[in-house]
Write a protein that holds these residues in place. Sequence first.
Motif, PDB file in Angstrom:
ATOM      1  N   GLU A  37      45.542  43.508  41.191  1.00 45.34           N
ATOM      2  CA  GLU A  37      44.319  43.009  40.558  1.00 45.34           C
ATOM      3  C   GLU A  37      44.493  41.557  40.113  1.00 45.34           C
ATOM      4  OE1 GLU A  37      43.524  45.715  37.402  1.00 45.34           O
ATOM      5  OE2 GLU A  37      42.536  47.190  38.688  1.00 45.34           O
ATOM      6  N   TYR A  38      45.673  41.250  39.617  1.00 41.68           N
ATOM      7  CA  TYR A  38      45.960  39.882  39.173  1.00 41.68           C
ATOM      8  C   TYR A  38      45.842  38.914  40.346  1.00 41.68           C
ATOM      9  CZ  TYR A  38      48.674  35.764  37.824  1.00 41.68           C
ATOM     10  OH  TYR A  38      49.083  34.479  37.591  1.00 41.68           O
ATOM     11  N   LYS A  48      43.699  48.850  45.989  1.00 41.80           N
ATOM     12  CA  LYS A  48      44.024  48.603  44.589  1.00 41.80           C
ATOM     13  C   LYS A  48      43.327  47.369  44.026  1.00 41.80           C
ATOM     14  CE  LYS A  48      48.600  50.760  44.850  1.00 41.80           C
ATOM     15  NZ  LYS A  48      50.069  50.555  44.666  1.00 41.80           N
ATOM     16  N   ASP A  76      50.568  40.165  32.641  1.00 43.34           N
ATOM     17  CA  ASP A  76      50.778  41.318  31.769  1.00 43.34           C
ATOM     18  C   ASP A  76      49.471  41.909  31.229  1.00 43.34           C
ATOM     19  OD1 ASP A  76      50.233  39.078  30.252  1.00 43.34           O
ATOM     20  OD2 ASP A  76      51.519  39.692  28.588  1.00 43.34           O
ATOM     21  N   ARG A  77      48.357  41.202  31.437  1.00 42.21           N
ATOM     22  CA  ARG A  77      47.071  41.699  30.960  1.00 42.21           C
ATOM     23  C   ARG A  77      46.335  42.522  32.015  1.00 42.21           C
ATOM     24  NH1 ARG A  77      45.631  39.300  26.139  1.00 42.21           N
ATOM     25  NH2 ARG A  77      43.448  39.906  26.403  1.00 42.21           N
ATOM     26  N   TYR A  78      46.940  42.656  33.185  1.00 40.95           N
ATOM     27  CA  TYR A  78      46.352  43.452  34.269  1.00 40.95           C
ATOM     28  C   TYR A  78      47.103  44.770  34.405  1.00 40.95           C
ATOM     29  CZ  TYR A  78      43.699  39.348  35.719  1.00 40.95           C
ATOM     30  OH  TYR A  78      42.838  38.286  35.743  1.00 40.95           O
ATOM     31  N   GLN A  79      46.362  45.810  34.743  1.00 37.63           N
ATOM     32  CA  GLN A  79      46.989  47.123  34.896  1.00 37.63           C
ATOM     33  C   GLN A  79      47.955  47.145  36.076  1.00 37.63           C
ATOM     34  OE1 GLN A  79      43.849  50.048  35.075  1.00 37.63           O
ATOM     35  NE2 GLN A  79      43.637  50.120  32.851  1.00 37.63           N
ATOM     36  N   ILE A  80      47.565  46.476  37.154  1.00 36.65           N
ATOM     37  CA  ILE A  80      48.431  46.406  38.337  1.00 36.65           C
ATOM     38  C   ILE A  80      48.428  44.986  38.871  1.00 36.65           C
ATOM     39  CG2 ILE A  80      48.216  48.832  39.047  1.00 36.65           C
ATOM     40  CD1 ILE A  80      46.067  48.023  40.987  1.00 36.65           C
ATOM     41  N   THR A 117      36.680  46.537  43.390  1.00 37.62           N
ATOM     42  CA  THR A 117      35.764  46.753  42.283  1.00 37.62           C
ATOM     43  C   THR A 117      34.557  47.458  42.883  1.00 37.62           C
ATOM     44  OG1 THR A 117      36.490  44.714  41.219  1.00 37.62           O
ATOM     45  CG2 THR A 117      34.419  45.659  40.463  1.00 37.62           C
TER      46      THR A 117
END
Length: 275
Positions: free
Chosen positions: A176-177, A233, A169-173, A236
């Motif tokens: 990325e997690y 997605k 839940d701390r990642y935008q998508i 970086t």
Amino acid sequence: MASVYEIVTERILEELKAGVIPWKRPWRTDGPAINYVTRKEYRGINRLLLAGGEYLTFKQITDLGGKVKKGAKSSIVVFWTMYEKEDEDGEKEKIPVLRYYRVFSIHQCDGIESKLPVVDAGPVPDPIDEAERVFSEYTSREGIKVSNDNPNRAYYSPDDDSINIPGLDRYQIAEEYYSTAFHEAAHSTGHEKRLKRLTKTAAFGSASYSKEELIAEITAAYLCEACGLDLNKTITNSAAYIKGWYEKLQSDPRMIVFAAAAAEKAADYILRREQ
């Protein structure tokens, strides 16, 4: 005369200079890069040097009655070969030497028909579900503890063989997690009870630290691709990130070759692929 390491690294540096991160691009759009004749998949650093699809040497093309299209530029494929060297005592030892040859994509040829099967348009696993399965099965199989005790950092601790990663839940998508999760999983493969790659003396910013980080970066990209995650997605691509790797690879032409090979082994270990 430039060494094979220098030739390969220069190719990678050209992409970084153009703002492209070779290990974080969707390079296998036509499936894995394979040799048209042997049907064997190219591995290691060759995965970064070649896009997906079928490749042939000039001799293979001519033997099959084909032709290289005018203006087509070849790509290099590297491989290891063993040479025997005699020491001062007359003892023979085998030394691995890096060599390369050139190939052309089937799209650069006339008169050669693809042997790739028609893609089955049937149902495929959801990439996010597949990524969760791969990560969970690996950490469970290896007894690696996964927690989010520190919600602001992602890291692997070899001391207690554990991975800490901020919650999904701390990642935008989600991509990325899982890219982060695979990065830390890659580090864990270096534990002494697995691939024995990690060293306790790898200080932050050192050459060995940088190499291990690159191994983890490439491994994560391989695993994302294997699960079908959209690599666009997970990229970086900040100027500082690209500049940092450009400078590191420029100072050590051998790093990318060895890191790519180690990343292949790490991904194989996580996916339980037999080689």
